[in-house]
Design an enzyme around this catalytic site. Structure first.
Site, short mmCIF file in Angstrom:
data_model
loop_
_atom_site.label_atom_id
_atom_site.label_comp_id
_atom_site.label_asym_id
_atom_site.label_seq_id
_atom_site.Cartn_x
_atom_site.Cartn_y
_atom_site.Cartn_z
CB SER A 44 3.48 7.94 1.95
OG SER A 44 2.41 6.54 1.91
CE LYS A 93 -1.30 7.27 1.60
NZ LYS A 93 -0.24 8.15 1.83
CE LYS A 116 -11.74 1.41 -11.73
NZ LYS A 116 -12.35 0.17 -10.69
#
Length: 808
Positions: A691, A734, A371
């Site tokens: 989740s 994920k 980044k």
């Protein structure tokens, strides 16, 4: 026993020894020194005046308890002339040097030092040559004695043999311990006299330099004082004549050339008038001048690529070759297609319109994905200077907005500092670690960013120090963050978030080959041809030694390999460049044992254990959910430091199993006589999120039905009481985590199908993606067909697993 030249007999070995931290005692000279070291005090308590002992200098004065290697080989035998007690409990000792001594050994340390040694033999050499060089030394000492301000003239009159005369001159010069030891260690008379003559000339030269430096300093001080008086008189005359000094003219000229706004010009003119009417010695005169210099230094109208910019900034955005920029971004960074596309879109607008309003990009993702370095690539691609501002730990609003001039030592904030450093009004400003901002009683720096990062407001940004509107609308802001959940909703609303989920194994391999390995070889000064890593070995490093979304740990492992090669290069004695060929079998030798392994099959070999997928601020990870049953009264126990959302998911899962007991083959009456326990390992790490519902439903169903969860399958999603599977976020992170962990089947909510477009194709090709909108589909895909007879207490393995931390 030997007869000493100074009188007396050399003591028998072992004899008392007195180490000196600094200074040297020469034969034929006397010194008085303080004694405070405990062993030296114990020695003086045992001897009297007239005693003979050994004296030797330490190599390092900081050593408190010297050993034999800490002492010089040559010392002197000395006679104790006087021993006197002083107020602090120590002694003041006067010694007379008798003859040189060769120290052979230290034989005792307590209560004081005892040593063995002999009288050092002295080599007279040619007597005639000795007299000649001694006479020359005597004449030189008599001539230079007054310049050194010492008693050299008195020593020059002494009529003694050449060796002793050289010792007296050396003692009188007051040299450093190392130089005095050179003289003491020279046992040949003629070379000793010549050495002292050289040291005498060197001392005279240093004394001349010191006198000249002192004279220059006194002259400079006098000149400065005279200049200050004259300058003040000139200012007084200029004030009477209505004129102004050159320094004020230069400041006014800089302000005229700065291209100030109308409001800033008004303020500057007012402050200039105030400064002209003040005495320069007033404190406020300096405050106003500093304020005006800050205004003059800021880029009010200068842009990168405009007239007046530096040669490095002459990159005209309107003529930018977008294909060349795209190529540059591809060379600097592997993958990151969304970021590159957004940069090219921004530059396309610049090319067509010539300008655009402020753009605030936020690169969000785990550590090590590039980044911060991407910010530098953006600056290079757009031809703008880059200024980095680290926001980690900033907890004071004034750090960004500056301090008001009413405070002593007030200065502008980091934003204005960055604009001054950039020297143009359209730089790239990298706000690093924006999610690490703190808050204190001094205000919230996050609130200050609301104006700075708002394209509709930052055109009139006001720093507390300047108290003038400064235009930030042309700045390209690039923010970086690991976890945006800690940011307030208004601040997130101002950011154009680009998720950087991490790299695939193929992308990491390409990054290692093209960037990391050449970089580390350069840093270790190793020829690129000296290190060869096979593709299989590199894949093993990624699989067994790193488990991360970025490439930071991969860089550390490659550094270890380079260090190993650097050691072989440094040890090479034949001048040949060693070669390091690294294969899979060589990794334990250089990197140690493997740190990661797949335990999914082991975990899921009994019913009641399911593998879920989680999102964390450092990337995606896998998450084990374990269940167990035991005799009881139908209670549900939940452990693993879970948040309220995950606890509710667990209760909803049990309700679903009870309501569909007949379909999945569960005896409801039996549930009333058993307690259920749901556990998520790594209980020391807080876990929460929406989740994990599907995984908990599946784990309970597996436990109660006796059907094991497939070891190659992982899942994510939320579930309602009626079994509907709801979509969740973080799908790309994920799925990448499942791929890294060796999972081959992934169950996702049907409504997350659109998110699969973000997953790299090479990852999708290695996985079987199962989309479900009902729990019956999940259970059918996740559980094995053949049930295993469940027993009380089965299904819960207590071994904590990796990948069980974070927010699901």
């Amino acid at each position: 026993m030997s007869q000493l030249r100074g009188g007396g007999v050399a003591p028998r070995s072992p004899f008392p020894l007195l180490p000196l931290r600094t200074g040297v005692l020469f034969p034929g000279t006397s010194i008085t020194l303080p004694v405070g070291r405990s062993r030296s005090v114990a020695l003086l308590a045992d001897i009297k005046a007239g005693a003979i002992l050994g004296v030797v200098a330490q190599r390092d004065p900081r050593v408190e308890d010297p050993q034999r290697d800490d002492l010089h080989d040559i010392g002197v035998f000395a006679r104790v002339v006087d021993v006197a007690r002083v107020a602090n409990g120590g002694y003041r000792l006067t010694l007379e040097g008798l003859d040189r001594m060769v120290l052979t050994a230290l034989v005792q340390h307590d209560p004081y030092w005892l040593a063995e040694g002999n009288v050092a033999p002295e080599f007279a050499g040619d007597a005639e040559e000795g007299r000649v060089v001694a006479t020359a030394l005597r004449d030189r000492a008599r001539e230079l004695g007054p310049q050194l301000g010492s008693n050299l003239a008195d020593v020059a009159a002494a009529k003694i043999e050449p060796g002793s005369y050289a010792d007296l001159i050396a003692a009188a010069l007051g040299m450093s311990t190392d130089k005095e030891m050179q003289v003491l260690s020279e046992l040949r008379v003629v070379p000793r006299v010549k050495l002292v003559a050289e040291l005498l000339n060197e001392a005279v030269h240093l004394a001349d330099l010191k006198r000249k430096a002192d004279a220059d300093v006194r002259k400079e001080i006098g000149k400065n004082q005279r200049d200050a008086i004259l300058r003040e008189q000139i200012r007084a005359l200029q004030r009477q004549l209505g004129d102004e000094g050159d320094d004020l003219s230069a400041l006014r000229r800089r302000l005229d050339e700065a291209g100030l706004s109308e409001e800033a010009r008004t303020v500057v003119d007012r402050e200039l008038r105030r400064m002209e009417s003040m005495n320069p010695q007033q404190a406020e005169h300096h405050v106003i001048r500093t304020y005006l210099e800050w205004i003059a230094d800021l880029p009010w109208s200068k842009r990168a690529g405009s007239a007046g910019a530096s040669e490095a900034e002459q990159h005209t955005l309107s003529g930018t070759d977008l294909d060349a920029v795209a190529k540059k971004l591809d060379e600097d960074h592997r993958g990151l297609d969304d970021v590159k596309r957004r940069i090219l879109e921004h530059m396309a607008v610049l090319k067509l319109a010539g300008k655009t309003r402020a753009t605030i990009l936020c690169l969000a993702g785990p550590p090590g994905v590039g980044k911060t370095s991407l910010g530098q690539s953006i600056a290079d691609a757009t031809g703008r200077p880059l200024v980095r501002i680290s926001l980690g730990g900033v907890h004071d609003e004034s750090e960004l907005r500056g301090h008001r001039r009413t405070y002593v030592g007030a200065l502008p904030g980091r934003i204005i500092h960055a604009m001054k450093k950039a020297k143009v009004k359209n730089p790239v400003i990298l706000l690093d670690e924006i999610d690490k901002l703190g808050t204190s009683y001094r205000g919230s720096p996050e609130a200050a960013l609301l104006e700075i990062l708002d394209p509709e407001q930052n055109k009139t940004f006001q720093d507390h120090y300047l108290e003038l509107p400064f235009d930030l609308s042309e700045v390209l802001f690039v923010c970086t963050a690991n976890d945006l959940s800690s940011l307030s909703a208004p601040l997130r609303d101002r950011l154009e978030v680009i998720e950087i989920s991490g790299y695939t194994a193929d992308e990491k391999t390409a990054i290692a080959r093209s960037h990391l390995i050449p970089k580390h070889l350069r840093e270790h000064a190793i020829d690129p041809s000296a290190l060869t890593i096979t593709d299989v070995a590199l894949a093993a490093i990624l699989r067994d030694y790193t488990r991360e979304a970025g490439v930071r740990q991969l860089g550390r492992e490659l550094t270890k390999l380079c260090r190993a090669l650097a050691l072989e290069v440094a040890r090479a004695s034949d001048g040949k460049l060693p070669r390091l060929h690294v294969d899979v079998d060589d990794l334990p030798k250089y990197l140690g044992k493997a740190r990661f392994f797949s335990e999914i099959a082991e975990r899921t070999q009994v019913p009641g254990v399911a593998t879920g997928l989680a999102w964390t601020p450092v990337g995606g990870d896998i998450l084990f959910i374990e269940t167990s049953r035991m005799p009881g009264k139908g209670r549900l126990e939940i452990t693993g430091q879970l948040g309220d959302v995950m606890k509710e998911s667990a209760k909803a899962a049990l309700t679903y199993v009870r309501s569909h007991a007949e379909e999945i083959g569960v005896d409801v009456a039996q549930l009333e006589q058993e307690d259920l326990h749901i556990h998520v390992p790594a209980g020391g790490v807080p876990k929460d999120g929406p989740s994990a519902g599907v995984t908990m439903f599946t784990a309970l169903t597996s436990l109660l039905s006796g059907r094991r969860v497939r070891s190659d399958t992982a899942m994510t999603g939320e579930c309602t009481l009626r079994g509907r599977v709801l979509p969740v976020g973080g799908i790309k992170s994920k799925v990448l985590a499942a791929h890294r962990a060796g999972i081959t089947r992934v169950i996702l909510p049907q409504k997350n199908a659109r998110d699969l477009e973000d997953v790299p194709k090479e990852v999708r090709d290695h996985l079987t993606i199962i989309l479900a909108d009902d729990m019956s589909q999940v259970i059918a895909a996740a559980l094995e067909e053949t049930p295993v007879t469940p027993t009380l207490g089965s299904g819960g393995l207590a071994t904590p697993g990796f990948g069980s931390s974070g927010t699901t």
